[in-house]
Motif scaffolding. Structure first.
Motif: not given
Lengths: 473, 473
Positions: A255, A358-360, A423-424, B118-120, B195
Motif C-alpha cells: 500500500q 486484492p491485497i486488502s 473479489d479474487g 487500500e488495493d490501489l 480485482r
C-alpha cells in the motif's frame, strides 16, 4: 501413485484414437522423433497433477515451427487432439490426454533465436526454459524475471500465464510477452504483436493466446521483455510470531508503493521443510523472504521503510543474504519448497491451491484458511507470493485414503469460494486445466465462460487443440 | 471542413437504417434521451478524423449498463449497428457511422462506482473522463496515470488501448485495466477479470476487449489500477541542437533502465506552436520534456543520470518546473500541442501518424521521416512519447487542396512501411479505426487478421458492433 479422474470429470474421457494412417505419416516424416512406446507416452501423459488418465497415442518431437504446423495439419485432417508438451511441470492436468491424440514435445525447440539487448527484448523457441534463458543472456547484463517454482519452458509459462516470486514488481507472463509465433488449429502459422513496447493495432491476439493453455493454438516462438540486472540487490528474511503479522506487514509495504522485487511468505511448516531439504537453519516460524532491487541508495531507502513496517508488526531483525551465492541458496530453497514440503509426509501427494485476492483482503482470506485447515487435522504447508495477494496451501494427503483427498478438496473448495467473495480469483498463476473448470464458472459467470467457449469453437472448430481443458466440450 | 471518405473506403458505406419500429421503441423507453435531431446525430457522427460520412440514425443517452443492454438487444433484433460514444475524441474514425445505426452516448454514465484505496483500484462507469477521475480521487493520495492528449472517456481509452505521456513508466490501458463489465452483441451483460492483480483463470477476455474499438461489445464499467502519488516529482525541459541528439539521449536513458515517468519529444515546430498558444517562452529547438517520480533521493539519482547522458549529446542545461503550478502549465501546454499545432497553418487539418518502434530503431525511424517531410515542403510538427519509441507527425494540410492530402497520405504510408521494417507497429495508441485497415494487414499479416475476423464473427454474428472498423466486413 496417482488417483483416477474423479467421477464428475469422467465424461471428459472421450478418446479419439490417432488412426494408423496418421501414425504412419508421422513416422515417415519424423522417424525416431515419433514414438508410440508406452514409456514415452506415459511420460508425456502426466504432469504434477494428481490424476492418472490413459496416455496420448503418440509423441512427436518437433524441431521447428514448420514441423509443428505439419503435425497440426495432419491432426486437423484426422480430427485428433494435439497437446503441446514443454517441461511437464504444469500443475492442473494440462498435459493429460483425456481424448488421446498427439503429444507435441517442444523440448528440442530450445534455441534463443535473437537477443536485442539495446531494446531489452529476446526471441526464443517455446522449449527454452526460464533458467536456460537466464544463463544464456547473463552476459548482456539483462535478465528475465518470471520464475515459477519449476524450471518450466517459456511456452508452458506463456500457456498458463505463469508468474512467480518477482511478479509483484515485474508483472506476469501477461505483461512480459510482446509477440508470438503461433500454429493455429488448421496448421497455419501466424504472428502476433511486434517488438514495439506498445501497440493499438487490432485485437490483442498475443494476450488471447497467453493463458489459453494450448486450447487455441501452439505457441512456438515467443518474444519477451527483459530487464537490466539491478545495480544493487539485497535479500533478507524476517521472522514473525504469527502469519497475521507477516501478512499485515506485506499489506502495508504494498500500500505504501514500495517497489519491492520479491515478497514471499513461508509459514512455519514450509520453513521447517526447506530447512530439512536444503540444510538451512531458518527460524521455524512464519517468515517473509524479501528482495530489493535498485540503485544502492534506492535499495537502502526501500529497506528502511520495510524494516520500520515489519518492526511495527513484531518482525524480528532482518537477516541478510549478503553475497550472490547466499541469495541463490535462499531462493533455490524457496523454489524447492514444493518438493521439500512433500517430504514432510512420506509417500504423500499435495493438493495445491492457487487463490489470489486484492491485497486488502489477504489477511482475511489467509487467516480463515489457516483456521480451517488446522481444524481439519490434515498436514499442510503454505507458501505465498503475498505481495500479489497470491498464496498456495499444499494439503498433504495419502493417495490411498480417499477421505483425505475429500477433505483436501473440500478445503480447497471453501478457500476458492472465500477468495471469490473477496473479489479474487481461483487461480493466480497455475491455470484452470482439468481441476478448476467449475471454479472458473463460479468466478467468471456462465456468460463470460460462454464467450470463451465461443472463441474456442470459432478458432478450433474440430476441438483438436488440447480438448477438455478450461471448459468441457 | 472535412473530406469525403476516400475511394478505397467507399465500399464501407453500406447503411442499415434503423427501422421506425425500433426508433419508436427507443423513444418509448428513453424519452428525451433518444434523439433523431440532425444536429445531435451529426455531433455523434464525427470524431477528430478528417472524413465526413452520414451521421448515425439515432442517438441514445444511456444511464446504466441495463439501458445499454436494452439498446443492444433491440439492435440485435433489428440487425442494425451500434456505436459506443464517449468523449468524441478518437482520431481514426472510430465514431463514423459508415453503416448508420444507433450511437450509444455513454457520457451520462460518469459515476465513480467504488474506490478501494487500500488495493490501489477503482471502478468507474465508462463515461468518466481521465481528468474527472483524477479530480475525484485526489483526496486518496492516488492517481491514474494514463493521459492521451484529450480529456477522453475511460471507455474510449479502453476501446482504443490508449496511452499517453506516462506510459513509459506506468504502462498503457493494456496493463492498467483489471476488470470490465461488457454488454455483448446479443445484449447480455458479462463480467471479465477480477480485482486481483493477476489471474490465470481462462482466456484473457479483459485484454481481448481492451483495444477492440467497440467491435466486440460495449464496455460499460471498468476497474482500473491506481498508483500512489509519488513523494517527489520533478519536471524539466532540455533543449538540443538537433532531433538526433534528443533521440539519442532518450535511447540511452531507456537502455540504462532509468525509471523516468515521462520522456516527451517536441520538435522545434511543436515548441513554437505551444509557445504561441500557451504563452510560453521555450527555446524553439528540439526539446525533451521530462518528469521524474520517486522518493526525493531516487528522483535526484535519476536526474543526475539523465543530465549526464543529455550533456554527452549537446543538451543544454535543464530548466526546471519547480512548483506544481509550473508543472501543470508545462504539461497542459504539451497536451495542447495538437490544437496549438493546428494554428501554425490557419484553416488546416492535420493528418497524424502514430508509429511505434523498438527504442534502438527510434533514431533511424524518426530522422528518415523528418528528411522526407522536409523534402515534401508540407508544414508539420512532431511530438512523441519517445521513451516508448512512439511519435506523431502531424502533416498540416489545406483540406481544399487534394494534392496536399495525397502528399500527407504518401508520407504516412512511407513512415508506416519504415516502422514495420524496423519491427514496429503502425499504431502505438490511436487504434486502427477506418484509417489504418490496410496497415493492419501489412503489419499483422493476413493470417492474424483472419483470426481477428473469425473472433469478431463468432462474437458478433450479425456484425452490429461498430461495423466497418479494424477490418472491412
Amino acid at each position: 501413485m496417482n488417483a483416477p479422474l474423479p467421477a464428475h470429470l469422467q465424461p471428459l474421457l472421450d478418446p479419439r484414437p490417432v488412426p494408423p494412417a496418421m501414425i504412419d505419416a508421422l513416422k515417415a516424416r519424423f522417424g525416431d522423433r515419433c514414438s508410440t512406446a508406452l514409456a514415452v507416452r506415459e511420460q508425456h501423459g502426466r504432469d504434477e497433477s494428481p490424476f492418472d488418465v490413459p496416455p496420448p497415442d503418440v509423441v512427436v518431437y518437433c524441431d521447428s515451427t514448420d514441423e509443428v504446423a505439419a503435425v497440426v495439419k495432419l491432426a486437423d485432417a484426422h480430427a485428433v487432439p494435439v497437446i503441446p508438451y514443454g517441461a511437464g511441470s504444469s500443475l492442473e492436468g494440462h498435459l493429460l490426454a483425456v481424448q488421446g491424440g498427439v503429444s507435441i514435445d517442444l523440448s528440442r525447440m530450445n534455441r534463443i533465436l535473437s537477443i536485442q539487448p539495446e531494446d531489452l527484448t529476446v526471441t526464443v523457441q517455446a522449449g527454452v526454459t526460464r533458467m536456460q534463458l537466464n544463463n544464456e543472456i547473463r552476459h548482456t547484463g539483462l535478465f528475465f524475471p518470471i520464475d515459477p517454482g519449476a524450471d518450466a519452458s517459456l511456452g508452458g509459462m506463456s500457456a498458463t500465464r505463469a508468474s512467480g516470486t518477482n511478479a509483484v514488481r515485474y508483472g506476469t507472463m501477461r505483461e512480459n510477452v510482446l509477440a508470438l509465433t503461433v500454429v493455429t488449429a488448421s496448421g497455419e502459422v501466424i504472428h502476433t504483436g511486434t517488438r514495439a513496447r506498445k501497440s493499438s493495432a487490432g485485437y490483442d491476439l498475443t494476450r488471447l493466446m497467453v493463458g489459453s493453455e494450448g486450447t487455441l493454438g501452439v505457441m512456438t516462438e515467443i518474444t519477451l521483455k527483459l530487464f537490466p540486472q539491478p545495480e544493487a540487490v539485497m535479500a533478507a528474511v524476517c521472522s514473525f510470531p504469527t502469519i497475521a503479522d507477516a501478512v499485515q506487514t506485506t499489506i502495508e509495504v504494498i500500500q505504501m508503493g514500495v517497489p519491492i522485487a520479491r515478497c514471499e511468505l513461508l509459514d512455519g511448516n514450509a520453513v521447517k521443510a526447506v530447512n530439512r531439504h536444503d540444510k538451512l537453519s531458518l527460524r521455524e516460524s512464519p517468515m517473509l523472504l524479501m528482495e530489493f532491487h535498485g540503485t544502492p541508495a534506492g535499495v537502502k531507502e526501500q529497506i528502511e521503510t520495510v524494516e520500520q513496517i515489519a518492526g511495527e508488526h513484531q518482525g524480528l531483525a532482518f537477516e541478510w543474504a549478503e553475497t550472490p551465492e547466499e541469495r541463490t541458496r535462499l531462493w533455490t530453497a524457496r523454489h524447492h519448497a514444493y518438493l521439500s514440503g512433500l517430504q514432510l509426509k512420506p509417500g504423500c501427494r499435495a493438493v495445491t491451491t492457487d487463490t489470489c485476492v486484492p491485497i486488502s483482503r489477504l489477511a482475511e482470506c489467509l487467516l480463515d484458511t489457516v483456521a480451517e485447515v488446522d481444524e481439519s487435522g490434515l498436514p499442510y504447508f503454505i507458501v505465498g507470493h503475498v505481495g500479489d495477494g497470491n498464496f498456495h496451501v499444499a494439503y498433504l494427503i495419502d493417495p490411498n485414503i480417499p477421505a483425505e483427498r475429500e477433505t483436501a478438496e473440500r478445503l480447497n473448495h471453501q478457500l476458492v469460494q472465500r477468495a471469490l467473495q473477496l473479489d479474487g480469483t481461483c487461480t493466480g498463476e497455475h491455470g484452470i486445466g482439468l481441476h478448476k473448470m467449475e471454479f472458473l464458472v463460479s468466478e467468471a459467470g456462465a456468460g463470460a465462460v460462454d464467450m470463451m467457449r465461443t472463441v474456442k469453437r470459432a478458432l478450433d472448430p474440430k476441438n483438436i487443440m488440447n480438448p477438455g481443458k478450461i471448459f468441457a466440450g
